[in-house]
Design a protein around this motif. Structure first.
Motif, PDB file in Angstrom:
ATOM      1  N   ASN A  67      36.037  37.867  40.486  1.00 18.86           N
ATOM      2  CA  ASN A  67      35.264  37.501  39.310  1.00 18.86           C
ATOM      3  C   ASN A  67      35.612  38.478  38.191  1.00 18.86           C
ATOM      4  N   GLY A  69      35.335  39.851  34.105  1.00 14.79           N
ATOM      5  CA  GLY A  69      34.485  39.918  32.933  1.00 14.79           C
ATOM      6  C   GLY A  69      35.252  40.484  31.751  1.00 14.79           C
ATOM      7  N   TRP A 116      30.610  40.522  38.345  1.00 20.32           N
ATOM      8  CA  TRP A 116      32.056  40.616  38.157  1.00 20.32           C
ATOM      9  C   TRP A 116      32.608  41.775  38.977  1.00 20.32           C
TER      10      TRP A 116
END
Length: 398
Positions: A67, A69, A116
Motif C-alpha cells: 500500500n 501513500g 500504507w
C-alpha cells in the motif's frame, strides 16, 4: 451444391465471429487500487521503449501486496503512479494500492492504522512521522525548492510595498504590511517553515500573523475563487496561469535559500516485516529505474510531463502540460547515486548529509514554535534514517 456450400460457409463464418466476440468479452478486468484508479501493464499505452524500463529488474519470488501513500499533486509521489501506469509493479510481482493525502501530517496519521507501507513525503511529514510514530526514512525522493511558494493578491499592500529586503530581493512587504495578515497554509508543513523563515527576515514570528490551516488543494481552490488574500501552495499548483493573473509570489524557498529534500519513507512495521522489506526494496529499484528513464532523453522527459499531467487530473489536481513541465524542470528527482552520497557521506561534524538538510534549522524552528518539544531533535538522530536498502541496491549495480 454450390448453394449448400455457400450456406455452410456463411454459418461457419458467423460462428467464428460469435466466438471471437465472446473471447474478447471474457478478458479479465483491469486491476484497481484503493484509490479507484485502474492499473495496467502499460505496454499498450506507453509503447515498447517505455515497457522495457524494468527489464533488468528481477521480480519477487512471491507476489506481495504493498500500500503506497503520497501527497496529491506532488512531483515526488508521481513516480509511484508512473510505475503503475508503465507496468512496473506487475512485472516486479507487487500488488499495488495507491492512496493520496492532502499533506504530510495527515499521511502520518493514516500510518498509525497501517493504511500504507511506504511512499514519499516532505519535511513536515518526516518530522511528525519519525518523532511521533518511528517512521523510517529509506531514501531521498526529489528536490523541493522551487515550488514552495507563498502568494498574495496583486492588490495586497504586501505586494504594493515591493521588495524591501536588500539581502532577499525576491521577498515582498514590510513588517507592518505582514503583521496581522490571515494566511491560508498547511501548518506543520514545509510551507509553514518557509513562511516562518520569511517572516523572521522582517523581525516577525508566526504569532504576528493569523495562520488558517488548510490542505494545499483546498487553498488552491480558495485562491482561484478569490477567497483569500495570502495563501501557500506547492507542486504544480504554483505554476498555474490563473495564479499569475491574480496573485504575486511574495516568498519562496528559493528566495530564502532554503533547500529541502522530499524522501521515501516506510511504515516501521512494514520495514521490519521480511516479505514487505523485500517488496519495498523492489519498489525503490523501480523508482530509480523510472527516474533514470525520465532524464535519459528529452523525449522521455516530455512523456513524463504528459503522465504527470494525467496523474494529477485523476487525483483532482488539474494543471497544464507547461505548468507540470516547470515543476519537473525546477525540482529534479534524486538518482541512486545521489542517494548513496546523501546517506553515506558525512558533514564536518559527522552528520549524515540527508539528516543535516532536515535537522538543524528546520527542526529547531518547529521546536521553537511549539510543534515539537526539546529533546525531539535527538530522536531524529536516533537511527531512523536507514541506508540499508540504498546500499543494497547500489551493491547490486556494481
Amino acid at each position: 451444391m454450390r448453394r449448400r456450400l455457400r450456406k455452410w460457409f456463411c454459418l461457419l463464418l458467423s460462428l467464428l465471429l460469435v466466438l471471437g466476440t465472446l473471447t474478447a468479452c471474457s478478458q479479465s478486468p483491469e486491476k484497481t487500487g484503493n484509490n479507484g484508479v485502474a492499473g495496467n501493464s502499460g505496454k499498450e499505452e506507453t509503447g515498447k521503449e517505455e515497457a522495457g524500463i524494468y527489464d533488468g529488474i528481477e521480480p519477487l519470488e512471491t507476489e506481495t501486496e504493498l500500500n503506497f501513500g503520497y501527497l496529491t499533486g506532488s512531483h515526488h509521489g508521481m513516480i509511484i503512479y508512473m510505475i503503475d501506469k508503465m507496468g512496473g509493479y506487475e512485472k516486479a510481482g507487487i500488488r499495488a494500492n495507491i492512496e493520496t493525502f492532502g499533506n504530510g501530517p495527515v499521511m502520518v496519521e493514516a500510518m498509525a492504522s497501517d493504511s500504507w507501507d511506504c511512499g514519499t513525503i516532505g519535511l513536515g511529514g518526516v518530522l511528525t512521522g519519525v518523532i511521533s510514530q518511528d517512521m523510517v526514512v529509506i531514501g531521498a525522493a526529489a528536490r523541493d525548492y522551487d515550488s514552495l511558494r507563498i502568494f498574495a493578491k496583486n492588490d495586497s499592500d504586501v505586494v504594493s510595498a515591493g521588495n524591501t529586503l536588500k539581502d532577499y530581493p525576491g521577498i515582498y512587504g514590510t513588517a507592518d504590511t505582514w503583521k496581522g495578515k490571515e494566511i491560508l497554509i498547511p501548518t506543520g508543513s514545509t510551507l509553514h517553515y518557509v513562511l516562518s523563515t520569511g517572516l523572521s527576515k522582517f523581525g516577525l514570528s508566526d504569532t504576528d500573523v493569523a495562520m488558517t490551516h488548510m490542505d494545499v488543494p483546498g487553498i488552491n481552490t480558495a485562491l482561484r475563487a478569490n477567497k483569500g488574500e495570502i495563501g501557500a501552495l506547492w507542486g504544480s499548483f504554483t505554476y498555474a496561469d490563473e495564479m499569475k493573473e491574480n496573485y504575486t509570489v511574495v516568498m519562496s524557498a528559493n528566495d530564502l535559500g532554503i533547500e529541502l529534500p522530499t524522501v521515501m519513507c516506510a511504515n516501521p512495521r512494514s520495514y521490519e516485516d521480511p516479505a514487505k522489506y523485500k517488496a519495498i526494496k523492489k519498489w525503490m529499484e523501480l523508482y530509480f529505474a523510472t527516474v533514470d528513464w525520465i532524464y535519459s532523453s528529452e523525449e522521455h522527459f516530455d512523456k513524463a510531463v504528459e503522465m504527470f499531467t494525467e496523474i494529477n487530473e485523476e487525483a483532482g489536481a488539474t494543471g497544464t502540460l507547461e505548468e507540470n513541465r516547470t515543476v519537473l524542470e525546477n525540482n529534479r528527482h534524486y538518482s541512486l547515486s545521489d542517494n548513496v552520497k546523501l546517506f553515506n557521506e558525512k558533514t564536518e561534524d559527522g552528520s549524515m548529509l540527508l539528516i543535516e538538510a532536515m535537522h538543524n534549522d528546520p527542526l529547531l524552528f518547529y521546536i521553537k514554535n511549539g510543534s515539537y518539544q526539546k529533546g525531539d531533535d535527538t530522536k531524529l538522530l536516533g537511527g531512523y534514517f536507514k541506508a540499508d536498502i540504498i546500499n543494497e541496491i547500489a551493491a547490486m549495480k556494481e
